[in-house]
Write an enzyme that holds these catalytic residues in place. Sequence first.
Site, PDB file in Angstrom:
ATOM      1  N   ARG A 254     -26.331 -37.322  60.514  1.00 13.67           N
ATOM      2  CA  ARG A 254     -27.428 -36.573  61.129  1.00 13.67           C
ATOM      3  C   ARG A 254     -28.295 -35.881  60.099  1.00 13.67           C
ATOM      4  O   ARG A 254     -29.530 -35.885  60.207  1.00 13.67           O
ATOM      5  CB  ARG A 254     -26.855 -35.571  62.140  1.00 13.67           C
ATOM      6  CG  ARG A 254     -27.898 -34.673  62.821  1.00 13.67           C
ATOM      7  CD  ARG A 254     -29.146 -35.409  63.269  1.00 13.67           C
ATOM      8  NE  ARG A 254     -28.879 -36.574  64.095  1.00 13.67           N
ATOM      9  CZ  ARG A 254     -29.768 -37.528  64.332  1.00 13.67           C
ATOM     10  NH1 ARG A 254     -30.966 -37.488  63.764  1.00 13.67           N
ATOM     11  NH2 ARG A 254     -29.469 -38.553  65.097  1.00 13.67           N
TER      12      ARG A 254
ATOM     13  N   LYS B 177     -48.680 -25.516  54.572  1.00 16.12           N
ATOM     14  CA  LYS B 177     -48.148 -25.480  55.945  1.00 16.12           C
ATOM     15  C   LYS B 177     -46.986 -26.462  56.065  1.00 16.12           C
ATOM     16  O   LYS B 177     -47.083 -27.505  56.706  1.00 16.12           O
ATOM     17  CB  LYS B 177     -49.255 -25.788  56.946  1.00 16.12           C
ATOM     18  CG  LYS B 177     -50.365 -24.743  56.943  1.00 16.12           C
ATOM     19  CD  LYS B 177     -51.522 -25.144  57.852  1.00 16.12           C
ATOM     20  CE  LYS B 177     -52.641 -24.105  57.781  1.00 16.12           C
ATOM     21  NZ  LYS B 177     -53.806 -24.488  58.607  1.00 16.12           N
TER      22      LYS B 177
ATOM     23  N   LYS C 257     -59.076 -16.664  49.879  1.00 14.03           N
ATOM     24  CA  LYS C 257     -59.495 -17.024  51.227  1.00 14.03           C
ATOM     25  C   LYS C 257     -60.235 -15.858  51.876  1.00 14.03           C
ATOM     26  O   LYS C 257     -60.470 -14.824  51.236  1.00 14.03           O
ATOM     27  CB  LYS C 257     -58.279 -17.472  52.030  1.00 14.03           C
ATOM     28  CG  LYS C 257     -57.475 -18.576  51.323  1.00 14.03           C
ATOM     29  CD  LYS C 257     -56.511 -19.274  52.222  1.00 14.03           C
ATOM     30  CE  LYS C 257     -57.222 -20.337  53.034  1.00 14.03           C
ATOM     31  NZ  LYS C 257     -56.283 -21.174  53.821  1.00 14.03           N
TER      32      LYS C 257
ATOM     33  N   GLU D 204     -62.434 -20.058  49.019  1.00 10.09           N
ATOM     34  CA  GLU D 204     -62.818 -20.587  50.325  1.00 10.09           C
ATOM     35  C   GLU D 204     -64.060 -19.868  50.835  1.00 10.09           C
ATOM     36  O   GLU D 204     -64.157 -18.645  50.749  1.00 10.09           O
ATOM     37  CB  GLU D 204     -61.665 -20.370  51.303  1.00 10.09           C
ATOM     38  CG  GLU D 204     -61.973 -20.752  52.741  1.00 10.09           C
ATOM     39  CD  GLU D 204     -60.921 -20.243  53.701  1.00 10.09           C
ATOM     40  OE1 GLU D 204     -60.000 -21.029  54.020  1.00 10.09           O
ATOM     41  OE2 GLU D 204     -60.995 -19.061  54.116  1.00 10.09           O
TER      42      GLU D 204
ATOM     43  N   ASP E  51     -64.767 -24.412  54.579  1.00 16.14           N
ATOM     44  CA  ASP E  51     -63.835 -24.325  55.700  1.00 16.14           C
ATOM     45  C   ASP E  51     -64.551 -24.443  57.038  1.00 16.14           C
ATOM     46  O   ASP E  51     -65.461 -23.665  57.348  1.00 16.14           O
ATOM     47  CB  ASP E  51     -63.082 -22.996  55.636  1.00 16.14           C
ATOM     48  CG  ASP E  51     -61.968 -22.914  56.660  1.00 16.14           C
ATOM     49  OD1 ASP E  51     -61.213 -23.897  56.787  1.00 16.14           O
ATOM     50  OD2 ASP E  51     -61.859 -21.865  57.330  1.00 16.14           O
TER      51      ASP E  51
END
Length: 347
Positions: free
Chosen positions: A117, A152, A184, A219, A240
């Site tokens: 597994r 992410k 950002k 960004e 963005d």
Amino acid sequence: MTAPAAARQGSLPATALAGTLPAAAVDAVLRAALDEDAPYGDITSQTLIPADARATAVLAARVPGVLSGGEVFAAAMKLTDPDAAVDLLVADGAAFAAGTALARVSGNARAVLLAERVALNLVQRMSAIATKTAEFVALVDGTGARITDTRKTTPGLRVLERYAVRCGGGANHRFGLSDAVLAKDNHLAVLTGGDPSKLTAVLREARARLGHTTHFEVEVDSMDQIGPVLAAGVDTIMLDNFSLAELAGGVALVAGRARVEASGNVNLATVAGIAGTGVDVISIGGLTHSVAALDLGLDIELGLGTGPGPGAGPGRAPGPGRSDDLGPGAGQCPATGAGQAAGEAVP
């Protein structure tokens, strides 16, 4: 994805991938996963399977795709049975059709079942990422745009998921927060106090504090930020959630003075248009954060390598504080050393 489509994708040569997945990182992931899945051993196999039984099993593709994680599959099997024989029949980065045998393992039956597994979970996820990446890469072929991942990723699995992106022909963005500066919107809000007239000056000051090898990316979410950011001498500007017209305008405005990255609203339906605007990089969080596991299975080959014979036993991964499940202290909790009998309820 159809088999012909899979054959056109995932073409990164095995030589380009060789040695790029750190063995120590793989080992750490596998040990943690096995400790989670079988902290006191596999009582099902210990109860049902003779200690000296042997098994041969095939990692089989139920659907077409691009392979990633062959080394991880082999390492999982070797961790539970160091004497297991693992043949990788398809290289990482290669496309395969449904029904393809991807790998074959022969070893102690309990050990194969113990690793099954964990090995499948990882190779299914990694191959899903590689397959999805290959689809994106194929759609931007010839444009010069590079498909990259983001941060992410699944906690604890970033090194594997980033490798899977490379298997699909994509590239990696910064590995983590320690690798490059990426300012950002929230960073800029704090830095400028909401005053856009300060943007160039504060970015220049920040740039001056960096070492000469450190990449600096910023960004922006509007066209009017591009000029002030460019004036600060940054290396990359991330546009963005820009429209296609805005992306093309941003590329023209930058005019080669910095690398241009597109981010936001990127999917299989939009990526070709985004690439056509002339951006250098397209970053896609969906490569890693929302893929569904690719359908792969581990099938026992009946009559091949089954029955009693020499083996490593059920093979808990060797390491400090861990005993072999068949030897003295079998079934002990690695943390406390407390005994656990087969079939005894686990609290």
